[in-house]
Scaffold this active site. Structure first.
Site, PDB file in Angstrom:
ATOM      1  NE  ARG A   9      36.498  25.744  37.163  1.00 48.20           N
ATOM      2  CZ  ARG A   9      37.379  24.950  36.555  1.00 48.20           C
ATOM      3  NH1 ARG A   9      37.933  25.351  35.423  1.00 48.20           N
ATOM      4  NH2 ARG A   9      37.711  23.777  37.070  1.00 48.20           N
TER       5      ARG A   9
ATOM      6  CE  LYS B 257      30.765  33.203  24.119  1.00 51.85           C
ATOM      7  NZ  LYS B 257      29.321  33.160  24.320  1.00 51.85           N
TER       8      LYS B 257
ATOM      9  CG  HIS C 140      34.246  23.862  24.363  1.00 50.53           C
ATOM     10  ND1 HIS C 140      33.448  24.381  25.339  1.00 50.53           N
ATOM     11  CD2 HIS C 140      35.334  23.366  24.996  1.00 50.53           C
ATOM     12  CE1 HIS C 140      34.015  24.199  26.522  1.00 50.53           C
ATOM     13  NE2 HIS C 140      35.169  23.595  26.340  1.00 50.53           N
TER      14      HIS C 140
ATOM     15  CD  GLN D  62      44.633  22.473  28.758  1.00 56.26           C
ATOM     16  OE1 GLN D  62      44.181  22.037  29.800  1.00 56.26           O
ATOM     17  NE2 GLN D  62      43.858  22.782  27.727  1.00 56.26           N
TER      18      GLN D  62
END
Length: 279
Positions: free
Chosen positions: A187, A184, A37, A153
């Site tokens: 979960r 990474k 992120h 996605q």
């Protein structure tokens, strides 16, 4: 850095930035932020005058049997990281802010959402498309940033933006890996010590497939078979899918050529992990 909990707050702030002629980047996340992120946020800060990061565990992309309640959350840690990285606004709504009690409008997609993760998670991408579309309407960003780890996605969001004529640039960012190669993922925290070691079989199979392509192999069936055999060598691994597909349509291919996506989903214990590489 500001934290907004309502759509109204976000829209007022973005309007103020627009009046100043400032560009806006959006990084949509479900929180529990990690270095993957962070790489998206850094790119957004580099490209835009102002950056919005959404932190919202979207209930509509989880099936009743999936890990919505167990999904890791740490807003305090996330906020500190966002501030350190230069985020200007966090949008952190409650589900009730995003979905009215009688909500019944969905953004859905054919073809691209039916393969790979869409096979075992049939409602997932409807939820993803709907929430991302809502975030785009709320924030009205110039650019939005998504990780390549979720390659299907990313392809779906790019197609949605094209098909619905959304005036947004979609920026895909490379997979960020642990030192030992594991992609990474929020979960990864579900894994115990033994499972964490076993999970390396995902990246090992990905690197094997990449090596075969680099050495000139173009037969998708041969590459897939080698990757499957590698994963099956790990007793704790259970394959959801190993597929080689066209990078734009997400449909199976026989020959590897640009753009091709090799994608895997594997259960390590009860934890489902994904990884991929792109030709």
């Amino acid at each position: 850095m500001q934290i907004a909990y309502t759509v109204k707050e976000v829209r007022e702030q973005v309007k103020a930035w627009r009046k100043e002629g400032l560009s806006v980047g959006l990084v949509p996340t479900m929180g529990y932020l990690h270095e993957g992120h962070a790489s998206l946020i850094k790119k957004a800060v580099e490209d835009n005058d102002r950056v919005v990061t959404s932190i919202f565990v979207n209930p509509t992309q989880f099936a009743p049997t999936e890990d919505l309640e167990a999904y890791p959350r740490d807003m305090e840690k996330d906020s500190k990281l966002c501030e350190t990285l230069g985020v200007d606004l966090i949008f952190h709504p409650e589900p009730e802010e995003m979905y009215a009690p009688d909500f019944c409008t969905w953004v859905d997609m054919d073809v691209l959402s039916k393969t790979l993760c869409g096979k075992s998670r049939p409602i997932h991408f409807r939820g993803v498309c709907t929430v991302v579309s809502k975030l785009f309407h709320i924030v009205t960003p110039d650019r939005a940033y998504f990780g390549q780890k979720d390659a299907q996605q990313l392809a779906i969001i790019r197609r949605m933006v094209r098909d619905l004529n959304m005036d947004i640039e979609i920026v895909g960012c490379p997979i960020v890996r642990e030192e030992d190669g594991l992609a990474k993922s929020s979960r990864n925290t579900y894994l115990n010590e033994e499972e964490r070691k076993a999970a390396l079989i995902l990246s090992q199979s990905i690197f094997l497939g990449q090596k075969m392509v680099q050495e000139g192999e173009t037969d998708a069936a041969k590459i897939k078979a080698a990757m499957v055999e590698k994963i099956q060598s790990e007793p704790l691994a259970r394959i959801d899918y190993v597929e080689i597909v066209d990078g734009l349509s997400m449909q199976p291919v026989d020959t590897v050529q640009s753009p091709t996506l090799a994608a895997i989903a594997v259960y390590i214990g009860k934890t489902r992990l994904i990884d991929n590489f792109i030709v």
